[in-house]
Design a protein around this motif. Sequence first.
Motif, PDB file in Angstrom:
ATOM      1  N   LEU A 449      36.772  43.249  46.353  1.00  9.95           N
ATOM      2  CA  LEU A 449      36.974  41.887  45.846  1.00  9.95           C
ATOM      3  C   LEU A 449      36.430  41.748  44.426  1.00  9.95           C
ATOM      4  O   LEU A 449      37.035  41.064  43.584  1.00  9.95           O
ATOM      5  CB  LEU A 449      36.285  40.889  46.778  1.00  9.95           C
ATOM      6  N   ALA A 450      35.303  42.406  44.141  1.00 14.42           N
ATOM      7  CA  ALA A 450      34.743  42.346  42.784  1.00 14.42           C
ATOM      8  C   ALA A 450      35.649  43.056  41.784  1.00 14.42           C
ATOM      9  O   ALA A 450      35.749  42.626  40.629  1.00 14.42           O
ATOM     10  CB  ALA A 450      33.349  42.968  42.768  1.00 14.42           C
ATOM     11  N   ASN A 451      36.298  44.129  42.216  1.00 13.85           N
ATOM     12  CA  ASN A 451      37.248  44.811  41.328  1.00 13.85           C
ATOM     13  C   ASN A 451      38.370  43.869  40.894  1.00 13.85           C
ATOM     14  O   ASN A 451      38.786  43.857  39.735  1.00 13.85           O
ATOM     15  CB  ASN A 451      37.860  46.027  42.024  1.00 13.85           C
ATOM     16  N   ILE A 452      38.890  43.096  41.849  1.00 12.59           N
ATOM     17  CA  ILE A 452      39.926  42.110  41.518  1.00 12.59           C
ATOM     18  C   ILE A 452      39.355  41.055  40.581  1.00 12.59           C
ATOM     19  O   ILE A 452      40.005  40.629  39.617  1.00 12.59           O
ATOM     20  CB  ILE A 452      40.474  41.468  42.807  1.00 12.59           C
ATOM     21  N   GLY A 453      38.097  40.631  40.861  1.00 12.96           N
ATOM     22  CA  GLY A 453      37.461  39.657  39.979  1.00 12.96           C
ATOM     23  C   GLY A 453      37.244  40.185  38.580  1.00 12.96           C
ATOM     24  O   GLY A 453      37.328  39.423  37.599  1.00 12.96           O
ATOM     25  N   MET A 454      36.998  41.508  38.434  1.00 12.11           N
ATOM     26  CA  MET A 454      36.806  42.108  37.112  1.00 12.11           C
ATOM     27  C   MET A 454      38.078  41.991  36.268  1.00 12.11           C
ATOM     28  O   MET A 454      38.014  41.819  35.041  1.00 12.11           O
ATOM     29  CB  MET A 454      36.424  43.579  37.243  1.00 12.11           C
ATOM     30  N   ILE A 455      39.235  42.102  36.902  1.00 11.43           N
ATOM     31  CA  ILE A 455      40.494  41.947  36.164  1.00 11.43           C
ATOM     32  C   ILE A 455      40.539  40.566  35.520  1.00 11.43           C
ATOM     33  O   ILE A 455      40.872  40.412  34.336  1.00 11.43           O
ATOM     34  CB  ILE A 455      41.707  42.144  37.092  1.00 11.43           C
ATOM     35  N   LEU A 456      40.172  39.539  36.318  1.00 12.31           N
ATOM     36  CA  LEU A 456      40.184  38.167  35.798  1.00 12.31           C
ATOM     37  C   LEU A 456      39.103  37.970  34.738  1.00 12.31           C
ATOM     38  O   LEU A 456      39.318  37.272  33.741  1.00 12.31           O
ATOM     39  CB  LEU A 456      39.987  37.185  36.948  1.00 12.31           C
ATOM     40  N   SER A 457      37.944  38.596  34.928  1.00  9.59           N
ATOM     41  CA  SER A 457      36.853  38.448  33.949  1.00  9.59           C
ATOM     42  C   SER A 457      37.212  39.068  32.611  1.00  9.59           C
ATOM     43  O   SER A 457      36.909  38.504  31.551  1.00  9.59           O
ATOM     44  CB  SER A 457      35.583  39.101  34.496  1.00  9.59           C
ATOM     45  N   LEU A 458      37.858  40.221  32.646  1.00 12.72           N
ATOM     46  CA  LEU A 458      38.213  40.906  31.403  1.00 12.72           C
ATOM     47  C   LEU A 458      39.394  40.238  30.700  1.00 12.72           C
ATOM     48  O   LEU A 458      39.458  40.235  29.473  1.00 12.72           O
ATOM     49  CB  LEU A 458      38.546  42.374  31.693  1.00 12.72           C
ATOM     50  N   SER A 459      40.319  39.692  31.477  1.00 10.49           N
ATOM     51  CA  SER A 459      41.536  39.143  30.876  1.00 10.49           C
ATOM     52  C   SER A 459      41.405  37.664  30.546  1.00 10.49           C
ATOM     53  O   SER A 459      42.138  37.159  29.692  1.00 10.49           O
ATOM     54  CB  SER A 459      42.728  39.363  31.807  1.00 10.49           C
ATOM     55  N   GLY A 460      40.522  36.947  31.257  1.00 12.62           N
ATOM     56  CA  GLY A 460      40.340  35.543  30.960  1.00 12.62           C
ATOM     57  C   GLY A 460      41.366  34.662  31.640  1.00 12.62           C
ATOM     58  O   GLY A 460      42.167  35.097  32.484  1.00 12.62           O
ATOM     59  N   CYS A 461      41.376  33.403  31.233  1.00 10.79           N
ATOM     60  CA  CYS A 461      42.239  32.407  31.885  1.00 10.79           C
ATOM     61  C   CYS A 461      43.716  32.619  31.590  1.00 10.79           C
ATOM     62  O   CYS A 461      44.579  32.182  32.355  1.00 10.79           O
ATOM     63  CB  CYS A 461      41.836  31.001  31.444  1.00 10.79           C
ATOM     64  N   LYS A 462      44.010  33.294  30.487  1.00  8.15           N
ATOM     65  CA  LYS A 462      45.421  33.375  30.079  1.00  8.15           C
ATOM     66  C   LYS A 462      46.272  34.145  31.077  1.00  8.15           C
ATOM     67  O   LYS A 462      47.439  33.834  31.280  1.00  8.15           O
ATOM     68  CB  LYS A 462      45.542  34.015  28.697  1.00  8.15           C
ATOM     69  N   ILE A 463      45.669  35.152  31.727  1.00  9.43           N
ATOM     70  CA  ILE A 463      46.454  35.937  32.677  1.00  9.43           C
ATOM     71  C   ILE A 463      46.725  35.123  33.950  1.00  9.43           C
ATOM     72  O   ILE A 463      47.766  35.284  34.601  1.00  9.43           O
ATOM     73  CB  ILE A 463      45.731  37.266  33.007  1.00  9.43           C
ATOM     74  N   VAL A 464      45.810  34.193  34.275  1.00 10.70           N
ATOM     75  CA  VAL A 464      46.051  33.299  35.406  1.00 10.70           C
ATOM     76  C   VAL A 464      47.155  32.300  35.058  1.00 10.70           C
ATOM     77  O   VAL A 464      48.057  32.031  35.866  1.00 10.70           O
ATOM     78  CB  VAL A 464      44.747  32.570  35.797  1.00 10.70           C
ATOM     79  N   ARG A 465      47.087  31.765  33.830  1.00  3.66           N
ATOM     80  CA  ARG A 465      48.138  30.828  33.395  1.00  3.66           C
ATOM     81  C   ARG A 465      49.503  31.516  33.376  1.00  3.66           C
ATOM     82  O   ARG A 465      50.520  30.916  33.718  1.00  3.66           O
ATOM     83  CB  ARG A 465      47.801  30.278  32.014  1.00  3.66           C
ATOM     84  N   GLN A 466      49.523  32.774  32.946  1.00  7.12           N
ATOM     85  CA  GLN A 466      50.780  33.513  32.928  1.00  7.12           C
ATOM     86  C   GLN A 466      51.331  33.679  34.346  1.00  7.12           C
ATOM     87  O   GLN A 466      52.543  33.522  34.579  1.00  7.12           O
ATOM     88  CB  GLN A 466      50.580  34.887  32.296  1.00  7.12           C
TER      89      GLN A 466
END
Length: 532
Positions: A449-466
């Motif tokens: 789960l932390a590995n998945i969270g690291m993707i979001l931490s490194l990429s920031g909010c923009k990848i979620v918005r995308q």
Amino acid sequence: MARKSQTIETLGSATVLCTDKTGTLTENRMAVARTIDIMGNQADEATRDRIIACGVLASQRNPFDPMEEALLAASSDLPAVYNGMDIIKEYPLSSESFSVAHAWGRGGKVETVALKGAPEEVFRLCRLPEMDRERLQTIVSDAADDGLRVLAVARAVANVLEDSREDYSYELLGLVALADPIRAEAKDAVALAHQAGIRVVMITGDYAETARRIGREIGLNVHQVITGQEFMELDEKQRRQVVKDVEIYSRVAPNTKLAIVTALKANGEIVAMTGDGVNDGPALKSAHIGIAMGQRGTDVAREAASIVLLDDNFASIVQGVRIGRRIFANLQKAVMYIMIVHIPIAMLSILPVLFNWDLILLPIHIVFFEFIIDPSCTLVFEGEPEDEDTMRHPPRQVMQPLFSRTIVLESLAIGSLLALAAVTIHGGMLNAGADSSQARAATYLTIILANIGMILSLSGCKIVRQAIRQRGKNALSIVIAVAIIALAAIYSMPALRQLFKIAPLSLAEISISLLAAAVVSLLAAILRRLWR
């Protein structure tokens, strides 16, 4: 189109973009706007026909040059202009003479010579009196102030083929002023380049006032315009000083382009250079990034360049800079991600030896890790859009390594947080009386789960918005969905639990692992922001 894979990445570090005007900053839709007689008046129909006919004869029959195409398009009767004649000898444009002359005739015998070129050069070849030159030069300047490109045309009657264009007796016929609209996106592209810390330098064969007018409209520094001849008269030290400030060069020959690139490189600039002609090859080869025109460029220019610009548009070069910066930034994120997620793997492999625990991670666990790590790097990070502030940063150093000291230290700090969380979960479970399979299950879930969270931490909010804009049809959504489905299967199916040597977890234990992964991911995001 990049001829070498690393070229776009290099373009992202460019500090100077040297570009020509016609077809790159303008639309390459050149057309005859005015014809002017030798008295400076608008030419009547008969005089206009003579001027255009002479311009046609000083051009190729099947031209690729937009000026020559405009002259041919302005002629109402090309067969009558050619009158059964063929080109017997050509006197091409050169660094010694900004003019083109064609000797025409029949059966190898010359009859007429047509000349076109820079007004000052044609005036010289016509041997005009100084008073007439000054009068006509004023007319040329007025047309150039309107952003028009001005050519002078002259004709000579001859029955002997001379070795040099200088040896004919020319009669000046008049001037042709050609218009080529500026591309609508050129001004914004120049402004974006300036915002990104990149100087834009326009190098053109046009008259100085024409270049100044175009430069003013697109946002270049027009306080100083230097001609190619003036630049070549400077010594090396003076050239290096001049190129620091001058953004517009006029009446430039191909060898001058090479000299400009050399001076810029001597100042430590990373130079991108556009070109389309045969003689542009040395300058394209010398620049860090040579950019050939795909639509109007010669084969020699394309071979010498590292990038071929398919639409000949300056805005596409600036977009290439954006892509180059995105590629480098995404590679750094992928490198950081790989370093971060492997630190807890290494830690959990060492601790059982130190604390006499049962093995925490088995080979099957490492294999499953790679099913998340590899797609994350190849799909999520490589395809990630650029940061919003990508074009607000100055160019990076071209030799800046992916594994910089900052990247390594930041990765070590975040990876250590993740390792600490995993060890805390595992040790806490063992101290609470859980067996090794339960502790392994909670620890492994935390890391995934932390590995998945690291993707979001490194990429920031923009990848979620995308992901939201694309309604989940992107790489991040696919990776997360596959990981969740796989985890659900592993933790719910007895056969898979036996394969992974884990025990079932209660809802409370799952919640603890989820909370630990969320806290570590949040701390990683905060740490990244503070580090930057």
